[in-house]
Every structure is written in structure tokens, then in C-alpha cells.
Design an enzyme around this catalytic site. Sequence first.
Site, PDB file in Angstrom:
ATOM      1  NE  ARG A 123      -4.224  -1.025   1.401  1.00 47.72           N
ATOM      2  CZ  ARG A 123      -5.421  -1.010   1.987  1.00 47.72           C
ATOM      3  NH1 ARG A 123      -5.515  -1.188   3.286  1.00 47.72           N
ATOM      4  NH2 ARG A 123      -6.502  -0.814   1.287  1.00 47.72           N
ATOM      5  CD  GLN A 128      -2.630   6.352  -3.881  1.00 51.03           C
ATOM      6  OE1 GLN A 128      -2.925   7.091  -4.817  1.00 51.03           O
ATOM      7  NE2 GLN A 128      -2.512   6.789  -2.643  1.00 51.03           N
ATOM      8  CG  ASP A 131      -5.240  -0.713  -2.543  1.00 53.11           C
ATOM      9  OD1 ASP A 131      -5.655  -1.864  -2.274  1.00 53.11           O
ATOM     10  OD2 ASP A 131      -5.078   0.168  -1.679  1.00 53.11           O
ATOM     11  CB  SER A 134      -8.462   0.692  -1.930  1.00 50.46           C
ATOM     12  OG  SER A 134      -7.548   0.736  -0.854  1.00 50.46           O
ATOM     13  CE1 TYR A 229      -5.744  -3.703   5.748  1.00 50.61           C
ATOM     14  CE2 TYR A 229      -3.399  -3.708   5.291  1.00 50.61           C
ATOM     15  CZ  TYR A 229      -4.688  -3.968   4.897  1.00 50.61           C
ATOM     16  OH  TYR A 229      -4.926  -4.474   3.656  1.00 50.61           O
TER      17      TYR A 229
END
Length: 384
Positions: A123, A128, A131, A134, A229
Amino acid sequence: MRIGVPKETADGERRVALVPEVVRKFSGGDGGLEVVVERGAGAGALIPDVQYEEAGARMGDDSAAPFEADVVVKVASPTPDEIGRLRSDGVLIGFLQPLTAGEAIRAIAQTGVTSFAMEAIPRISRAQSMDALSSQANIGGYRAALMGAQELGRFYPMLMTAAGTIRPATVLILGAGVAGLQAIATARRLGAVVQGFDVRAAVKEQVESLGASFLEFDLGGDLEGTGGYAKELTAEQQARQQELMAEAIGKVDVVITTAAVPGRRAPILVTEEAVKLMRPGSVIVDLAAESGGNCELSEPGQTVLRHDVKIVAPLNVPSTMAEHASQLYARNIQALLGLMIDDEGHLSLDFDDEVIAGACITRDGEIVHEAARAAAEAAATASS
């Protein structure tokens, strides 16, 4: 080089790994890429075969055809039968559950295939666009807010009528990651009064920027872990959190829980005592059901009534919006493959790249991802 797209066979899985929009970008270039799609692969996402054909894909008439490709892209982890079809010199990409599916990871390693787990992609800023956690969590958060509104049986927004004023519903979102923030935004758009909670102090500004208030408990410092996280709480911190949380939960109409720790059982945020404090007719939507649930009374995959409170614990929520979920996931796959395929259309894996190295789970017959290897060893010990 060929990219294979099998039809997903997991129960309830309606998504597909590539959509025609992305297939067209692969097959329309000069790099010599060919995309093989199993017939019916897009049916669950309401994408007919003809759209794949128009995008330049070759349709495979049997389930074996996509597995003959150089790169196999999937959504769900492959079944034992699918693992047996993988080429030893091939590449597998998908949600492989590397921290929880130890036996499957060992079986994948034994084929010799080089595998990459979408949930293991680092991450970091440059990753991105890849990802998938997400992209799919956005859908989960959106749907959770709608589920809460649908199941509540009361208005979300304030209503001023000739018959009097109806107060707005109050919604509490537990966990302000991607899913939680999307749930906050959606509940706000529906007119509810929204609170957000997270053990990570850094997300307070994000919660408040969406028009929600931030619920704060003192649990002993900032609890943000690696990769964005939350850290796993100690037993004492969990007990204190549950005590403070129960009081807050008793004041709201809808609770949406999204808290998860990778590879671990989801933390219990909503105890039975907290459920008892809620008004009759209130709703809990537990997005962490796949890892055991954040509510003590959740039954994964079921909707139950406990103490006059409806507890919804859905599984694979992104699949309920299969069309858009597939579009987003396919773009994640496209971005990842962009790191793997050179300008001539050949597979070129650079294991000095932190994204490639971080997402790789198996290679040359070995489990090379440290946490996945530990999970596989634990599974082997348990089975013996």
C-alpha cells in the site's frame, strides 16, 4: 503472450477478472497480446460474450482454455481442480487469501506457478491504481450504508411535514478505512446524522471532512499499524473499547462495522451487552463477517434478529454490484500487468520492483511470501 480469464466458480461470485474495456486495451495494441475468455465468464456481471468478442478477445469453449494461457487472472482463489490446470511456467493473479488459505497456497506452490495476490500488493503511492482491496472496499462501504437504510424501517433524513417532524436517523461507522469512509459519505448523502470511530487518530480529519463527527476513546496512544491498517488491540484495550463502545452504540439507530486485521479474526467491537442497549428496530451491518464479524452475535452470511435488533452479516458484498466491481478490479489488474509486460508484449517480471516482490506469493515451487509461508506451515501442522 496470452492472458486467460476463467469463469469464476466460487459460490456467490459474480465478478469477472477482466471486462471488455480492458480487454480492448490489451488486444488492440501492437504487443502481440491475446486475451482468452471462457464463455459465460462475464454473465454474472451482466457482460455478454459478444462484448468480449467485439473487444478482440478469443472465446474459450471449455473451462480449460484460459488455464493454457501464460497469465491467468482470476477474482477468487482457484479451486483444487483449477490449481491442477495451472501451467508450471505460468503466472496466476487473483485474491489468493495468502494469510488464511494455507493449504491452497501450498498446492499452488507445488505446481511451480508464479503467483501474485492482489491483497498483498504494497500500500504505497505508486501502487494505488493496483489496490484492489481499496477498490472493492469502496463498494462494500457504499452497499453497507444502503443495507442499513433498507433494513432500518425508519427514515434516514429529517422530515418536516404537516403531521410533524421526523428526526434524522443516527448512524455509527466503526472503522474508518476505505469501506468506512465510503459508508460515512453515503449515509451522509442519505441524510443521516453520522459518527465515525477508529483507533487510528490520523483518520479523524478524514471523518470530519465528510461531515461526520469523530467518536474518540482513550485506548492508550495512536494505534495505527503498518500498511495503513489498525494495530491489533491488547486484551485490556479491547475490553476498555467494548465498554466505552456499548454506551455509544446504545444511542444510535444503525451501526456499520468495517474493522479487520489482515490474517486475523476480526475484533469484537459490538458485544451482546451493547446490542441489548440498542432501541428495538435498530440495525447492525457487519462488513467484517468474512473474518468472523465485529459483532458478537453476527452469523456470517445470515440476517438474524437478536434482542429486537436486526444483525446483517453479508459475505462478498462487492459481488452484489458485480458490474462496477468487475470494472474497478479489471483496472487494478491492468495496472499490475503494466509492470509485468514489456513494450514488446513479453512477460518480464522484475523482482527488484517492490510491488512485484511484495505481491509475489509463490515462485519456483516455493512460498516466497514470508507471512503466507508461516500461514501455510501453521495449516500443515494443524492438519497433521
